[in-house]
Design a protein around this motif. Structure first.
Motif, short mmCIF file in Angstrom:
data_model
loop_
_atom_site.label_atom_id
_atom_site.label_comp_id
_atom_site.label_asym_id
_atom_site.label_seq_id
_atom_site.Cartn_x
_atom_site.Cartn_y
_atom_site.Cartn_z
N ASP A 5 -0.18 -6.41 2.92
CA ASP A 5 -0.89 -5.96 4.12
C ASP A 5 0.09 -5.81 5.27
O ASP A 5 0.07 -4.84 5.99
CB ASP A 5 -1.98 -6.97 4.50
CG ASP A 5 -3.31 -6.46 4.04
OD1 ASP A 5 -3.29 -5.54 3.20
OD2 ASP A 5 -4.35 -6.95 4.49
N TYR A 397 -7.20 0.60 0.55
CA TYR A 397 -7.31 1.39 1.78
C TYR A 397 -7.99 2.72 1.45
O TYR A 397 -8.25 3.01 0.29
CB TYR A 397 -5.90 1.64 2.34
CG TYR A 397 -5.24 0.40 2.90
CD1 TYR A 397 -5.53 -0.04 4.20
CD2 TYR A 397 -4.35 -0.34 2.14
CE1 TYR A 397 -4.94 -1.18 4.71
CE2 TYR A 397 -3.75 -1.49 2.64
CZ TYR A 397 -4.05 -1.90 3.94
OH TYR A 397 -3.46 -3.03 4.45
N ASP A 417 -2.70 3.40 0.55
CA ASP A 417 -2.11 2.18 -0.03
C ASP A 417 -0.59 2.22 -0.01
O ASP A 417 0.01 3.27 -0.25
CB ASP A 417 -2.57 2.03 -1.48
CG ASP A 417 -3.93 1.43 -1.54
OD1 ASP A 417 -4.02 0.23 -1.70
OD2 ASP A 417 -4.91 2.19 -1.38
#
Length: 622
Positions: A5, A397, A417
């Motif tokens: 992340d 995502y 991503d």
């Protein structure tokens, strides 16, 4: 897929520790600028490529070492000198004014974490090196060695025009090595089976009955694919699904349609049928049309997927299990009997996503439909029951695009991503190869420096093209996941891709309003089509590759002469080795027609099997 992340940026940033005297940065930069501007014309164009990456790194070095006022002054003095196509990047850069902004800032990471590639002739490079060593300008020399990759070639320096055609991506140009690998761009040999010479009235009804064993008349479409293409991959290079009887029947139908196909060309342009979505207040975000042009699907911002029949044949679901058990399975019309007439309608709405639907794709056999969404999932829907069969949750995502392989079974997805391998220290954005019966991706393609915005399978299904917001297009090998081509030259995010039917060429469209044409075998840009004034969202070649159609946010469909665009290509060894491409300024000669809509941006294009062009978009009242 392990996705960080907050990728660790400290490794990337530590490179900015070796700072020079902050007050001299402007002097260093303007000194180099003066040297380049006073050098000979032949070297000036090549060395000018240094301005932008050096500007970025010197600015970031000042910010990282907390010389905020010097950084601000440096930015204000030199940002106006950069090429216009870097304006968006500079806007992002201008917001990074403190060291804290740089930590955990993904923009900063996308921005300049891999080495910026410049392609420069040996003579120009020696000139630069000599100048920096004479001046003892170590600060700039350190940046050149730490953050730039200079791909040196022997031969004449390139002209400004040649350089401008190729630059503009987030990481500069592609290294020449990146486009050297062999690519099997030829088409696979079509399986041989007998085409029944049945009467016209029989052909539609006999849906899944086996084709009768009559010897076919030698028809041009059937015979053309019998010879093995010398550039084709081995037939079993990647496992492809077996042809079912229904697929064979569909191929037979396709051949019959092809026999009636209109031969297009400058003297014979296609008719265009435009499907306008009216009152699409839900916000139309994606469209696809089946290969046989019988169904159209829309993905919407209200998270629905809507499927329409565009023929008189209505959409029907299969009967319930209890009703199916009563059917005589041996009857000739069993495929007709299993459908529930009570469910017949022109439109089916599929609910399941929890965010806007950005991509849709029908399977070649028309049994399945894929959709991908901002909610991070790709969904597989049955077109027999109009229900969701699988939700693929490999992405964390938004997923911007998805597409089925031309042979079915496999599909590709691309989105926001990203992964940060610690040994490399920079961030790659991902696209994935999936199979419908696997819950996780079979391959991860990592290499783009920003979101993957569009995806396309090569006609032989051995390769996948991805377009990205990093302004590059990459070609990936499905067999091993390797990146075999990197195409740079667009000045904005890529939004459309189309392979030519013979597999040799790729057309790409972006927010810069240009269509670029690429020779896949040689890894070279071979054409540029200018005319659109806004983002190009749709590109499609006609069935035999004579015409390229492009659709844009500027409310037009344009038709281009693809045969002329690709004839007499200069792809000698020298061009391939150095990238000295000479693009003819012939957009006007290649443009065969421009067709305006009243106020409808074009989001999808499709040639029917007989070469009628279908276009689609949502009417906008602005």
């Amino acid at each position: 897929v392990v996705v960080e992340d907050q990728p660790d940026v400290s490794a990337v940033l530590s490179a900015y520790n070796q700072q020079g005297d902050p007050t001299l940065y402007e002097e260093y930069y303007s000194g180099l600028k003066h040297f380049i501007e006073c050098s000979l014309d032949c070297h000036r164009a090549e060395l000018s490529q240094l301005f932008y990456p050096l500007f970025v790194h010197m600015y970031l070095e000042l910010v990282y070492n907390q010389h905020e006022s010097e950084a601000k002054s440096f930015f204000e003095r030199f940002h106006g000198d950069q090429e216009c196509y870097y304006q968006d990047d500079l806007r992002v850069l201008s917001s990074l004014t403190k060291k804290e902004h740089m930590k955990g800032n993904e923009t900063m990471l996308d921005f300049r974490t891999s080495k910026f590639v410049l392609r420069i002739s040996r003579d120009s490079y020696q000139l630069l090196k000599r100048h920096l060593q004479e001046k003892q300008n170590n600060q700039i020399w350190n940046i050149v060695q730490e953050h730039l990759y200079i791909d040196i070639f022997d031969g004449m320096p390139r002209s400004k025009q040649q350089i401008d055609a190729m630059v503009g991506s987030l990481a500069g140009e592609a290294k020449r090595e990146a486009n050297k690998a062999k690519v099997f761009f030829g088409l696979l040999k079509e399986p041989e089976f007998d085409v029944p010479l049945d009467d016209e009235d029989e052909e539609g009804e006999n849906e899944e009955g086996k084709p009768k064993k009559k010897k076919p008349k030698k028809d041009s479409v059937g015979s053309k694919s019998k010879k093995q293409d010398p550039n084709a991959p081995p037939q079993n290079r990647i496992p492809l699904p077996e042809l079912k009887d229904s697929d064979k029947l569909d191929k037979v139908m396709n051949m019959k349609e092809a026999a009636r196909r209109v031969r297009l060309g400058p003297e014979c342009l296609p008719s265009i049928c435009f499907y306008t979505f009216l009152n699409a207040y839900q916000g139309l975000t994606a469209v696809d049309i089946t290969d046989d042009s019988s169904m159209i699907v829309g993905g919407f911002a209200d998270s629905t997927v809507r499927v329409w029949s565009v023929t008189p044949k209505k959409l029907r679901s299969v009967k319930t299990a209890a009703d199916l058990s009563l059917i005589d399975k041996e009857s000739d019309d069993v495929l007709e009997r299993i459908m529930d007439e009570k469910t017949a309608s022109e439109l089916k709405i599929l609910y399941g996503h929890s965010g806007p639907v950005y991509g849709t794709s029908f399977s070649p056999d028309r049994n399945y439909l894929l959709s991908c969404s901002e909610d991070g999932t790709v969904r597989l829907w049955s077109l027999q029951t109009f229900t969701c069969l699988v939700g693929y949750k490999g992405h964390n995502y938004p997923v911007w695009d998805t597409q089925f392989s031309p042979y079915g079974y496999y599909f590709v997805s691309g989105g926001h991503d990203r992964v940060a391998p610690p040994e490399i220290g920079w961030v790659f954005y991902l696209s994935g190869l999936w199979a419908t019966d696997h819950y996780q991706p079979l391959r991860i393609f990592a290499g783009h420096l920003a979101d993957v915005t569009c995806t396309r399978f090569h006609p032989n299904s051995n390769y996948i093209a991805t377009g990205s917001a990093d302004r590059t297009v990459r070609l990936w090998d499905v067999l091993n996941g390797n990146c075999v081509r990197i195409f740079t030259g667009h000045k904005g995010p890529i939004h459309s891709l189309a392979f030519s039917p013979n597999g040799r060429f790729l057309a790409t469209g972006a927010t810069d309003g240009r269509v670029l044409l690429w020779d896949i075998g040689h890894g070279l840009m071979v054409g540029e089509l200018k005319g659109h004034t806004d983002t190009i969202y749709a590109l499609r070649f006609s069935r035999d590759g004579e015409i390229l159609a492009s659709g844009s946010m500027d409310n037009t469909v344009r038709l281009w002469d693809a045969v002329k665009a690709f004839e007499d290509l200069e792809t000698d060894d020298f061009t391939t080795a150095t990238g000295h491409i000479n693009l003819p300024e012939n957009s006007q000669e290649l443009l065969l027609g421009t067709y305006m809509t009243k106020s409808t941006p074009v989001v999808h294009l499709h040639f029917t099997r007989r070469n009628l062009l279908l276009a689609a978009g949502a009417y906008s009242s602005q």
